[in-house]
Scaffold this motif. Structure first.
Motif, short mmCIF file in Angstrom:
data_model
loop_
_atom_site.label_atom_id
_atom_site.label_comp_id
_atom_site.label_asym_id
_atom_site.label_seq_id
_atom_site.Cartn_x
_atom_site.Cartn_y
_atom_site.Cartn_z
N ASP A 45 9.27 -3.52 -6.78
CA ASP A 45 8.23 -2.84 -7.95
C ASP A 45 7.08 -3.82 -7.85
O ASP A 45 6.10 -3.35 -8.84
CB ASP A 45 9.06 -2.59 -9.31
N TYR A 46 6.88 -4.66 -7.31
CA TYR A 46 5.88 -5.41 -7.30
C TYR A 46 4.68 -5.04 -6.20
O TYR A 46 4.77 -4.88 -5.07
CB TYR A 46 6.22 -7.12 -6.70
N ARG A 47 3.70 -4.43 -6.71
CA ARG A 47 2.67 -3.78 -6.08
C ARG A 47 2.04 -4.54 -4.99
O ARG A 47 1.78 -4.06 -3.92
CB ARG A 47 1.47 -3.13 -7.02
N LYS A 48 1.84 -5.93 -4.99
CA LYS A 48 1.17 -6.61 -4.11
C LYS A 48 2.16 -6.71 -3.03
O LYS A 48 1.69 -6.56 -1.60
CB LYS A 48 0.96 -8.05 -4.82
N PHE A 49 3.35 -6.62 -3.20
CA PHE A 49 4.41 -6.93 -1.82
C PHE A 49 4.49 -5.36 -1.43
O PHE A 49 4.37 -5.31 -0.08
CB PHE A 49 5.76 -7.04 -2.44
N SER A 50 4.30 -4.38 -2.03
CA SER A 50 4.11 -2.84 -1.48
C SER A 50 3.04 -2.67 -0.70
O SER A 50 2.94 -2.30 0.51
CB SER A 50 4.44 -2.08 -2.53
N ASP A 51 1.80 -3.25 -1.15
CA ASP A 51 0.49 -3.36 -0.46
C ASP A 51 0.38 -3.74 0.76
O ASP A 51 0.08 -3.43 1.99
CB ASP A 51 -0.68 -3.50 -1.25
N MET A 52 1.14 -5.09 0.80
CA MET A 52 1.06 -5.73 2.09
C MET A 52 2.02 -5.25 3.12
O MET A 52 1.79 -5.34 4.17
CB MET A 52 1.61 -7.31 1.66
N ARG A 53 3.17 -4.60 2.78
CA ARG A 53 4.16 -4.25 3.39
C ARG A 53 3.53 -2.76 4.16
O ARG A 53 3.31 -2.47 5.27
CB ARG A 53 5.60 -3.48 2.93
N ASP A 54 2.66 -2.06 3.42
CA ASP A 54 2.05 -0.79 3.64
C ASP A 54 0.92 -1.11 4.68
O ASP A 54 0.85 -0.47 5.73
CB ASP A 54 1.39 -0.18 2.52
N GLN A 55 0.23 -2.34 4.67
CA GLN A 55 -0.70 -2.77 5.52
C GLN A 55 0.02 -2.91 6.81
O GLN A 55 -0.90 -2.72 8.05
CB GLN A 55 -1.58 -3.81 4.86
N LEU A 56 0.97 -4.07 6.71
CA LEU A 56 1.65 -4.23 8.03
C LEU A 56 2.04 -2.99 8.92
O LEU A 56 2.10 -2.75 9.99
CB LEU A 56 2.84 -5.03 7.57
N ARG A 57 2.55 -1.99 7.93
CA ARG A 57 3.29 -0.75 8.75
C ARG A 57 2.16 0.18 9.29
O ARG A 57 2.11 0.83 10.28
CB ARG A 57 3.94 0.13 7.69
N ASN A 58 0.84 -0.01 8.83
CA ASN A 58 -0.36 0.85 9.25
C ASN A 58 -0.75 0.16 10.62
O ASN A 58 -1.19 0.58 11.45
CB ASN A 58 -1.43 0.74 8.32
N ASP A 59 -0.61 -1.49 10.44
CA ASP A 59 -1.17 -2.07 11.60
C ASP A 59 -0.05 -1.92 12.77
O ASP A 59 -0.48 -1.75 14.11
CB ASP A 59 -1.04 -3.54 11.33
N ILE A 60 1.26 -1.64 12.29
CA ILE A 60 2.17 -1.54 13.53
C ILE A 60 1.91 -0.02 14.12
O ILE A 60 2.27 0.15 15.34
CB ILE A 60 3.54 -1.47 13.03
N LYS A 61 1.65 0.91 13.13
CA LYS A 61 1.55 2.22 13.67
C LYS A 61 0.05 2.23 14.57
O LYS A 61 0.35 2.95 15.86
CB LYS A 61 1.09 3.04 12.59
N ALA A 62 -0.81 1.58 14.55
CA ALA A 62 -2.11 1.82 15.19
C ALA A 62 -1.67 1.02 16.63
O ALA A 62 -2.17 1.16 17.48
CB ALA A 62 -3.14 0.63 14.49
N SER A 63 -0.70 -0.17 16.42
CA SER A 63 -0.41 -0.75 17.75
C SER A 63 0.53 -0.11 18.48
O SER A 63 0.37 0.15 19.64
CB SER A 63 0.38 -2.22 17.34
N ASP A 64 1.29 0.79 17.88
CA ASP A 64 2.06 1.64 18.57
C ASP A 64 1.36 2.88 19.44
O ASP A 64 1.64 3.34 20.37
CB ASP A 64 3.21 2.39 17.80
N GLU A 65 0.16 3.29 18.74
CA GLU A 65 -0.57 4.28 19.06
C GLU A 65 -1.32 3.66 20.46
O GLU A 65 -1.54 4.31 21.60
CB GLU A 65 -1.52 4.69 18.34
N LYS A 66 -1.85 2.37 20.55
CA LYS A 66 -2.45 1.90 21.43
C LYS A 66 -1.53 1.78 22.76
O LYS A 66 -1.65 1.97 23.95
CB LYS A 66 -3.04 0.40 21.07
N ALA A 67 -0.24 1.19 22.33
CA ALA A 67 0.73 0.91 23.25
C ALA A 67 1.20 2.26 24.07
O ALA A 67 1.20 2.61 25.26
CB ALA A 67 2.05 0.34 22.67
N LYS A 68 1.19 3.48 23.16
CA LYS A 68 1.49 4.57 23.89
C LYS A 68 0.32 4.86 24.95
O LYS A 68 0.65 5.57 25.83
CB LYS A 68 1.57 5.76 22.52
#
Length: 212
Positions: free
Chosen positions: A49-72
């Motif tokens: 429930d700590y918003r900072k942790f959630s936001d940091m995880r969301d940013q990491l997930r977005n970066d992973i998604k962008a990386s996956d798209e580039k790899a694809k």
């Protein structure tokens, strides 16, 4: 002579009574002595429930998604090159074929390097997120505990045995250290509110003075 004896006995009784009272008071905790407590905190709830942790995880997930798209995209380019080499457009051994083959090898090497580098970077970032948030939580808990004179803060789980039918989870819950607790010593909500206020735009309250 009798009056002197009686007076002596009375004085002796008063001195003895005063000494007993002083000894009893010394053995009992005084009003000016700090209160000592044991507190509990649910770290899983804090991280969830700590918003900072959630936001940091969301940013990491977005970066992973962008990386996956580039790899694809890189993978699709490799497949296109492989298809061109196999469809007979260029004759094997010709300069054109060798040039295309070298391009395929070069891009394959780049693709593997990109994939391994990104994977290593994301694992490192995820570890740092958990470490940084954990250290921040520990600091906030320390401030709260110091303000209220807690001797120790113990990690526990709010989840009860009656909240799951899974056999493995039941066993884990039954083996936990805290069997019962007074809800007043659970400081999770106070620390969580302070952390979210500190992270958000609102002015944060000190962890030693949480909202009840």
């Amino acid at each position: 002579m009798k009056r002197l004896t009686l007076l002596t006995l009375c004085l002796g009784f008063i001195v003895s009574l005063t000494a007993n009272v002083s000894t009893t008071q010394a053995q009992q905790p005084g009003a000016d002595q700090p209160k000592r407590n044991v507190g509990l905190i649910d770290m899983a709830t804090l991280f969830k429930d700590y918003r900072k942790f959630s936001d940091m995880r969301d940013q990491l997930r977005n970066d992973i998604k962008a990386s996956d798209e580039k790899a694809k995209s890189m993978s699709e380019q490799l497949q296109a090159l492989q298809k061109t080499l196999k469809d007979g457009t260029y004759t094997e051994g010709t300069p054109e074929y060798q040039k295309l083959e070298s391009q395929l090898i070069s891009q394959s090497t780049q693709f593997e390097a990109f994939r391994k580098t990104q994977q290593r970077d994301f694992l490192r970032r995820e570890s740092k997120i958990y470490k940084d948030v954990y250290m921040e939580v520990v600091a906030a808990v320390g401030q709260y505990a110091s303000y209220y004179n807690y001797d120790v803060i113990i990690r526990f789980s709010r989840d009860g045995v009656d909240e799951t039918d899974n056999a493995q989870e039941l066993i884990q819950n039954m083996n936990r250290q805290v069997i019962w607790h007074n809800s007043k010593i659970d400081i999770t909500d106070a620390v969580l509110k302070y952390l979210n206020q500190k992270y958000g735009p609102a002015t944060a309250e000190a962890p030693g003075n949480p909202v009840k």
